[in-house]
Scaffold this motif. Structure first.
Motif, short mmCIF file in Angstrom:
data_model
loop_
_atom_site.label_atom_id
_atom_site.label_comp_id
_atom_site.label_asym_id
_atom_site.label_seq_id
_atom_site.Cartn_x
_atom_site.Cartn_y
_atom_site.Cartn_z
N GLY A 131 13.57 56.82 -32.29
CA GLY A 131 13.12 56.87 -33.75
C GLY A 131 11.90 56.09 -33.82
N VAL A 132 12.08 55.27 -35.00
CA VAL A 132 11.14 54.30 -35.08
C VAL A 132 11.31 52.75 -34.39
CG1 VAL A 132 10.18 55.13 -37.25
CG2 VAL A 132 12.02 53.29 -37.24
N GLU A 133 12.53 52.86 -33.78
CA GLU A 133 13.04 51.82 -33.04
C GLU A 133 12.13 51.60 -31.58
OE1 GLU A 133 14.91 49.30 -33.98
OE2 GLU A 133 15.41 50.24 -35.69
N ARG A 134 12.41 50.41 -30.80
CA ARG A 134 11.88 50.41 -29.59
C ARG A 134 12.60 51.24 -28.65
NH1 ARG A 134 12.95 45.00 -29.73
NH2 ARG A 134 13.48 44.90 -27.68
N LEU A 135 11.91 51.85 -27.36
CA LEU A 135 12.49 52.57 -26.41
C LEU A 135 14.01 51.97 -26.09
CD1 LEU A 135 9.66 53.68 -24.11
CD2 LEU A 135 11.16 55.18 -25.30
N ASP A 136 14.14 50.82 -25.82
CA ASP A 136 15.01 50.32 -25.13
C ASP A 136 16.38 50.32 -26.16
OD1 ASP A 136 14.36 48.46 -26.89
OD2 ASP A 136 14.82 46.80 -25.91
N LYS A 137 16.28 50.37 -27.40
CA LYS A 137 17.41 50.61 -28.21
C LYS A 137 17.86 52.15 -28.21
CE LYS A 137 16.86 46.94 -30.51
NZ LYS A 137 18.03 45.47 -30.48
N GLY A 138 16.94 53.29 -28.11
CA GLY A 138 17.30 54.52 -27.77
C GLY A 138 18.14 54.79 -26.58
N ILE A 139 17.63 54.01 -25.60
CA ILE A 139 18.33 54.22 -24.13
C ILE A 139 19.66 53.74 -24.25
CG2 ILE A 139 18.02 53.57 -21.84
CD1 ILE A 139 15.21 53.60 -22.00
N GLY A 140 19.95 52.54 -24.94
CA GLY A 140 21.26 51.76 -24.93
C GLY A 140 22.08 52.66 -25.74
N LEU A 141 21.55 53.20 -26.77
CA LEU A 141 22.43 54.14 -27.61
C LEU A 141 22.69 55.19 -26.96
CD1 LEU A 141 23.87 54.58 -30.39
CD2 LEU A 141 21.75 55.73 -30.95
N GLU A 142 21.86 56.11 -26.12
CA GLU A 142 22.17 57.14 -25.43
C GLU A 142 23.32 56.91 -24.20
OE1 GLU A 142 19.87 60.61 -23.08
OE2 GLU A 142 18.83 58.55 -22.93
N ARG A 143 23.24 55.58 -23.48
CA ARG A 143 24.07 55.14 -22.68
C ARG A 143 25.48 55.21 -23.35
NH1 ARG A 143 22.29 54.28 -17.90
NH2 ARG A 143 20.25 53.29 -17.36
N LYS A 144 25.73 54.71 -24.47
CA LYS A 144 27.07 54.81 -25.16
C LYS A 144 27.56 56.10 -25.28
CE LYS A 144 26.25 50.11 -27.27
NZ LYS A 144 26.41 49.34 -28.44
N LYS A 145 26.57 56.92 -25.83
CA LYS A 145 27.13 58.25 -26.16
C LYS A 145 27.63 59.11 -24.95
CE LYS A 145 24.73 58.92 -30.97
NZ LYS A 145 25.97 59.36 -31.37
N LEU A 146 26.73 58.85 -23.89
CA LEU A 146 27.23 59.61 -22.39
C LEU A 146 28.10 59.07 -21.71
CD1 LEU A 146 23.62 60.89 -21.83
CD2 LEU A 146 25.27 61.96 -23.01
N GLU A 147 28.72 57.67 -22.19
CA GLU A 147 29.64 56.98 -21.10
C GLU A 147 30.71 57.87 -20.71
OE1 GLU A 147 31.93 52.82 -20.97
OE2 GLU A 147 30.47 53.21 -22.67
N PHE A 148 31.39 58.70 -21.89
CA PHE A 148 32.38 59.49 -21.49
C PHE A 148 32.28 60.39 -20.55
CE2 PHE A 148 30.35 62.36 -24.36
CZ PHE A 148 30.92 63.52 -24.15
N ILE A 149 31.19 61.04 -20.54
CA ILE A 149 31.04 62.22 -19.38
C ILE A 149 30.60 61.66 -18.11
CG2 ILE A 149 28.65 62.47 -20.26
CD1 ILE A 149 29.25 65.74 -19.88
N LYS A 150 30.15 60.57 -18.09
CA LYS A 150 29.67 60.00 -16.72
C LYS A 150 30.99 59.54 -16.21
CE LYS A 150 27.02 56.24 -14.80
NZ LYS A 150 26.11 55.02 -14.93
#
Length: 291
Positions: free
Chosen positions: A110-129
């Protein structure tokens, strides 16, 4: 029938992987809506030979529907349907660099920095990893190297242990590689630099290899290093590590380190199940003056 879910971090190479799998004869669907997955698999199974190999890309673009994926996976497994999960991974710094180069926005930043979005994505995908059958870290992979890894899994059907090893030679005078996991100093061996006829050659030349490997200490070092790596790899894998950089250094990164890195690579590449490549970071630097 073979059914593969291709997922992972945005920017890690899912699109490239799907195209490569298509070239391998897979029927590929990008970003299939999760509520349609069970029906799609059922149709693929009913088609028998027409859709014998299927790959479906699912990622963070699924939005809130991603929360339904675990239930869908459970139902698919309960029905005994074939299912494998390929997860594409990359380091945060690499993902940020790729996004900056393409000037694209991360789906969750969104309007946040890239690293914020990447960190959030890691959390959301942790279960499938955690459920992935194959994890490929593309941080240091070229496209052709990713293709080799996919072919090992989906064409040659080799046992795959989700570990990619880089054997890297370097010169201490140019600094230790920052992404090293293991660093070894081979400056205890005699230096070919001080033999005038050998100075301009490198560890890729037979003359340098013969010089360095004439010493028993070189073979003792290689034997002990190989044994240690064989011990470490399964333990790293059990802890979820998928990328290992083994750095071997001498003074200038041209003679001794190149020779021993090449020798270690030759030993390790015979081990099935691991991806491996060799790099010589500093071999071309200070070509006539380096040690």
């Amino acid at each position: 029938m073979k059914f593969v879910i291709v997922t992972g971090m945005s920017g890690a190479g899912k699109g490239t992987a799907v195209k490569m799998m298509e070239d391998m004869g897979y029927y590929c669907v990008d970003n299939l809506p999760i509520p349609l997955m069970e029906k799609f698999i059922g149709l693929a199974v009913a088609s028998q030979d027409e859709l014998s190999k299927v790959a479906v890309s699912i990622d963070i673009r699924s939005g809130d529907a991603l929360d339904e994926l675990q239930s869908v996976l459970n139902r698919i497994r309960e029905q005994g349907l074939p299912l494998e999960i390929l997860f594409l991974e990359a380091e945060d710094s690499v993902l940020i660099k790729r996004y900056k180069e393409t000037r694209r926005n991360h789906p969750l930043s969104g309007v946040e920095r890239l690293d914020k979005g990447i960190g959030l994505e890691r959390k959301k995908l942790e279960f499938i990893k955690r459920q992935a059958d194959y994890i490929i870290d593309t941080s240091r992979l070229l496209s052709r190297e990713l293709k080799v890894e996919l072919e090992k899994i989906f064409i040659e059907e080799q046992e795959y242990k989700s570990m990619y090893i880089t054997v890297l030679s370097f010169g201490f005078k140019y600094g230790i590689p920052t992404d090293s996991d293991l660093v070894f100093d081979v400056r205890f061996l005699p230096n070919p630099y001080y033999v005038e006829d050998l100075r301009a050659k490198t560890g890729n030349d037979k003359e340098i290899q013969d010089f360095v490997l004439q010493y028993e200490e070189a073979y003792v070092f290689l034997d002990k290093l190989e044994n240690m790596i064989e011990f470490l790899i399964p333990n790293y894998i059990s802890e979820g590590k998928s990328q290992l950089v083994i750095s071997i250094g001498c003074t200038g990164g041209k003679h001794r380190s190149v020779t021993l890195a090449n020798a270690l690579y030759q030993r390790l590449k015979e081990r099935p199940g691991y991806g491996i490549k060799i790099e010589h970071r500093d071999i071309g630097k200070d070509a006539l003056r380096g040690k």
